[in-house]
Design a protein around this motif. Structure first.
Motif, PDB file in Angstrom:
ATOM      1  N   VAL A 126       0.854  -1.176   0.000  1.00 18.88           N
ATOM      2  CA  VAL A 126       0.000   0.000   0.000  1.00 18.88           C
ATOM      3  C   VAL A 126       0.897   1.236   0.000  1.00 18.88           C
ATOM      4  O   VAL A 126       1.960   1.242   0.629  1.00 18.88           O
ATOM      5  CB  VAL A 126      -0.951  -0.001   1.220  1.00 18.88           C
ATOM      6  CG1 VAL A 126      -0.177   0.044   2.528  1.00 18.88           C
ATOM      7  CG2 VAL A 126      -1.938   1.147   1.152  1.00 18.88           C
ATOM      8  N   GLU A 127       0.483   2.236  -0.728  1.00 23.99           N
ATOM      9  CA  GLU A 127       1.200   3.502  -0.773  1.00 23.99           C
ATOM     10  C   GLU A 127       0.691   4.396   0.354  1.00 23.99           C
ATOM     11  O   GLU A 127      -0.511   4.620   0.475  1.00 23.99           O
ATOM     12  CB  GLU A 127       0.986   4.182  -2.129  1.00 23.99           C
ATOM     13  CG  GLU A 127       1.447   3.335  -3.306  1.00 23.99           C
ATOM     14  CD  GLU A 127       0.988   3.891  -4.657  1.00 23.99           C
ATOM     15  OE1 GLU A 127       0.379   4.995  -4.664  1.00 23.99           O
ATOM     16  OE2 GLU A 127       1.206   3.233  -5.676  1.00 23.99           O
ATOM     17  N   ILE A 128       1.611   4.891   1.175  1.00 19.61           N
ATOM     18  CA  ILE A 128       1.249   5.711   2.333  1.00 19.61           C
ATOM     19  C   ILE A 128       1.656   7.158   2.074  1.00 19.61           C
ATOM     20  O   ILE A 128       2.831   7.456   1.855  1.00 19.61           O
ATOM     21  CB  ILE A 128       1.919   5.188   3.613  1.00 19.61           C
ATOM     22  CG1 ILE A 128       1.497   3.747   3.889  1.00 19.61           C
ATOM     23  CG2 ILE A 128       1.587   6.093   4.788  1.00 19.61           C
ATOM     24  CD1 ILE A 128       0.018   3.563   4.099  1.00 19.61           C
ATOM     25  N   SER A 141      -6.087  -2.378   5.885  1.00 18.29           N
ATOM     26  CA  SER A 141      -7.240  -3.284   5.883  1.00 18.29           C
ATOM     27  C   SER A 141      -7.856  -3.385   4.491  1.00 18.29           C
ATOM     28  O   SER A 141      -8.210  -4.480   4.028  1.00 18.29           O
ATOM     29  CB  SER A 141      -8.280  -2.790   6.894  1.00 18.29           C
ATOM     30  OG  SER A 141      -9.442  -3.582   6.856  1.00 18.29           O
ATOM     31  N   ARG A 142      -7.958  -2.256   3.806  1.00 19.07           N
ATOM     32  CA  ARG A 142      -8.565  -2.238   2.468  1.00 19.07           C
ATOM     33  C   ARG A 142      -7.759  -3.057   1.462  1.00 19.07           C
ATOM     34  O   ARG A 142      -8.319  -3.676   0.553  1.00 19.07           O
ATOM     35  CB  ARG A 142      -8.695  -0.791   1.993  1.00 19.07           C
ATOM     36  CG  ARG A 142      -9.486  -0.643   0.691  1.00 19.07           C
ATOM     37  CD  ARG A 142      -9.788   0.818   0.383  1.00 19.07           C
ATOM     38  NE  ARG A 142      -8.584   1.600   0.122  1.00 19.07           N
ATOM     39  CZ  ARG A 142      -8.090   2.516   0.921  1.00 19.07           C
ATOM     40  NH1 ARG A 142      -8.691   2.776   2.093  1.00 19.07           N
ATOM     41  NH2 ARG A 142      -6.992   3.190   0.615  1.00 19.07           N
ATOM     42  N   HIS A 143      -6.430  -3.074   1.637  1.00 16.65           N
ATOM     43  CA  HIS A 143      -5.571  -3.801   0.704  1.00 16.65           C
ATOM     44  C   HIS A 143      -5.206  -5.201   1.207  1.00 16.65           C
ATOM     45  O   HIS A 143      -4.391  -5.885   0.582  1.00 16.65           O
ATOM     46  CB  HIS A 143      -4.297  -2.995   0.451  1.00 16.65           C
ATOM     47  CG  HIS A 143      -4.515  -1.783  -0.398  1.00 16.65           C
ATOM     48  ND1 HIS A 143      -4.982  -0.585   0.116  1.00 16.65           N
ATOM     49  CD2 HIS A 143      -4.336  -1.573  -1.730  1.00 16.65           C
ATOM     50  CE1 HIS A 143      -5.065   0.310  -0.854  1.00 16.65           C
ATOM     51  NE2 HIS A 143      -4.687  -0.266  -1.979  1.00 16.65           N
ATOM     52  N   ASN A 144      -5.832  -5.621   2.312  1.00 17.95           N
ATOM     53  CA  ASN A 144      -5.645  -6.978   2.838  1.00 17.95           C
ATOM     54  C   ASN A 144      -4.187  -7.317   3.126  1.00 17.95           C
ATOM     55  O   ASN A 144      -3.716  -8.430   2.848  1.00 17.95           O
ATOM     56  CB  ASN A 144      -6.233  -8.017   1.871  1.00 17.95           C
ATOM     57  CG  ASN A 144      -7.733  -7.873   1.710  1.00 17.95           C
ATOM     58  OD1 ASN A 144      -8.457  -7.703   2.692  1.00 17.95           O
ATOM     59  ND2 ASN A 144      -8.199  -7.918   0.472  1.00 17.95           N
ATOM     60  N   LEU A 145      -3.457  -6.355   3.676  1.00 16.43           N
ATOM     61  CA  LEU A 145      -2.077  -6.611   4.068  1.00 16.43           C
ATOM     62  C   LEU A 145      -2.045  -7.267   5.446  1.00 16.43           C
ATOM     63  O   LEU A 145      -2.944  -7.055   6.264  1.00 16.43           O
ATOM     64  CB  LEU A 145      -1.266  -5.313   4.111  1.00 16.43           C
ATOM     65  CG  LEU A 145      -0.525  -4.935   2.822  1.00 16.43           C
ATOM     66  CD1 LEU A 145      -1.511  -4.588   1.727  1.00 16.43           C
ATOM     67  CD2 LEU A 145       0.414  -3.766   3.075  1.00 16.43           C
TER      68      LEU A 145
END
Length: 361
Positions: A126-128, A141-145
């Motif tokens: 995920v890009e932060i 959570s959205r990217h299921n990490l």
């Protein structure tokens, strides 16, 4: 006799580390002059060049905040624009893509779906772009990490790009400083496979890497490390020591590497780059974790011969009509087809053939 000239635009440190003085001697024995370019001096007085091989990635990063670096980069671009038949290895637009890990991971993600048979993948990431912990947790959570995560800077080159962190729990997310990449950690039995590309050839060497860690959140504190130190050929870091004796995963198959290299060259139009690959110790699937601009080629004894072959293959192509030059012509005269920003890359870069792989295990 027409003299062919190759300019190397590299830092003095990289020139010495790669022993390019020895490569220059090899080139002279094949009728090719090598010039060590000094960006602090006017380029026209140092040329003309049939080919310029460079690693301007650090300068490109510095140019974002340093006026002197901006001027040096602008002067270089002005020179290549005025000499559109000088071959530029590699094109600056392609390098800009790899300077940004956000962009390079998107490229790998596209290739992951394009290469048949689920042969390669990249870790979930995920890009932060925020320091707000609630937003970061929501994105995870959205990217299921899943924990643990590797935290990497968005900028993929420069002294700080090797500084990384291994984050084990939500409390550790405070150590993720935006802009950055959070990437799910994949256990890979502490082995990293570095694929070094030189034109139509590539070579694979193995290196130490991070040891295995329990999957899922834990109470462990964030581990900060320098990836360059961990994965040196002679590294003996405690971070690379497995808790028990385990078989090293074998290197990715030649078919997988060849397909990946071919697709990356078609995507980027680059000749000199590296790909870092690990093997998931649960699935056995090759996983791309980084792409590198003009790496050091440590552990590749064939590098000089492969680079010379690539240079010779470029010089075989005759200059366009009217672009021929003689040694007595004006220094600003143009020559040889370009890979630079003034000419389409796709018209000069061809997919590799007769790929050769050297595996050092």
């Amino acid at each position: 006799m027409l003299t062919r000239t190759v300019g190397f635009c590299l830092s003095a440190k990289k020139w010495r580390k790669m022993n390019l003085s020895a490569f220059a001697e090899l080139c002279r024995n094949h009728g090719i002059d090598v010039v060590q370019i000094d960006l602090s001096r006017p380029l026209p007085a140092q040329g003309p060049f049939d080919i310029i091989i460079h690693k301007l990635s650090d300068l490109m990063v510095e140019a974002q905040y340093n006026s002197q670096s901006q001027q040096l980069l602008a002067s270089f671009q002005e020179y290549t624009a005025a000499h559109p038949y000088t071959v530029l290895l590699d094109p600056l637009p392609a390098m800009r893509k790899l300077l940004d890990r956000f962009v390079s991971y998107r490229i790998v993600g596209r290739l992951q779906t394009a290469i048949p048979g689920d042969q390669v993948c990249c870790p979930p990431y995920v890009e932060i772009n925020t320091s707000d912990l609630e937003e970061i947790q929501e994105a995870i959570s959205r990217h299921n990490l899943s924990f643990p995560f590797i935290c990497k800077t968005q900028v993929a080159h420069g002294s700080s790009s090797h500084e990384m962190a291994l984050i084990f729990n939500e409390e550790g997310l405070k150590d993720a400083h935006a802009p950055c990449i959070l990437q799910s950690f994949i256990n890979h039995n502490a082995r990293l496979y570095k694929v070094f590309v030189v034109g139509s050839s590539h070579f694979t060497v193995d290196r130490p890497s991070l040891k295995n860690f329990p999957l899922g959140p834990s109470d462990s504190k964030t581990i900060f490390f320098n990836s360059h130190d961990v994965s040196k050929p002679e590294s003996s870091s405690h971070l690379t020591e497995l808790d028990k004796e385990m078989d090293w995963p074998g290197p990715p198959s030649e078919d997988v590497i060849s397909t990946l290299v071919t697709d990356l060259q078609a995507e980027l139009g680059m000749s000199l780059f590296g790909v870092d690959i690990i093997i998931n110790n649960e699935t056995g699937r090759p996983t791309v974790i980084d792409i590198n601009i003009f790496p050091g080629y440590e552990g590749v004894p064939e590098f000089f011969s492969a680079l010379l072959h690539h240079i010779q293959s470029i010089l075989k192509d005759p200059p366009p009509q009217g672009a021929e030059r003689e040694e007595t012509q004006d220094l600003d005269h143009t020559h040889a087809p370009t890979h630079g920003p003034c000419c389409p890359v796709s018209s000069h870069v061809k997919p590799p053939s007769n790929i050769s792989v050297t595996s050092t295990l």
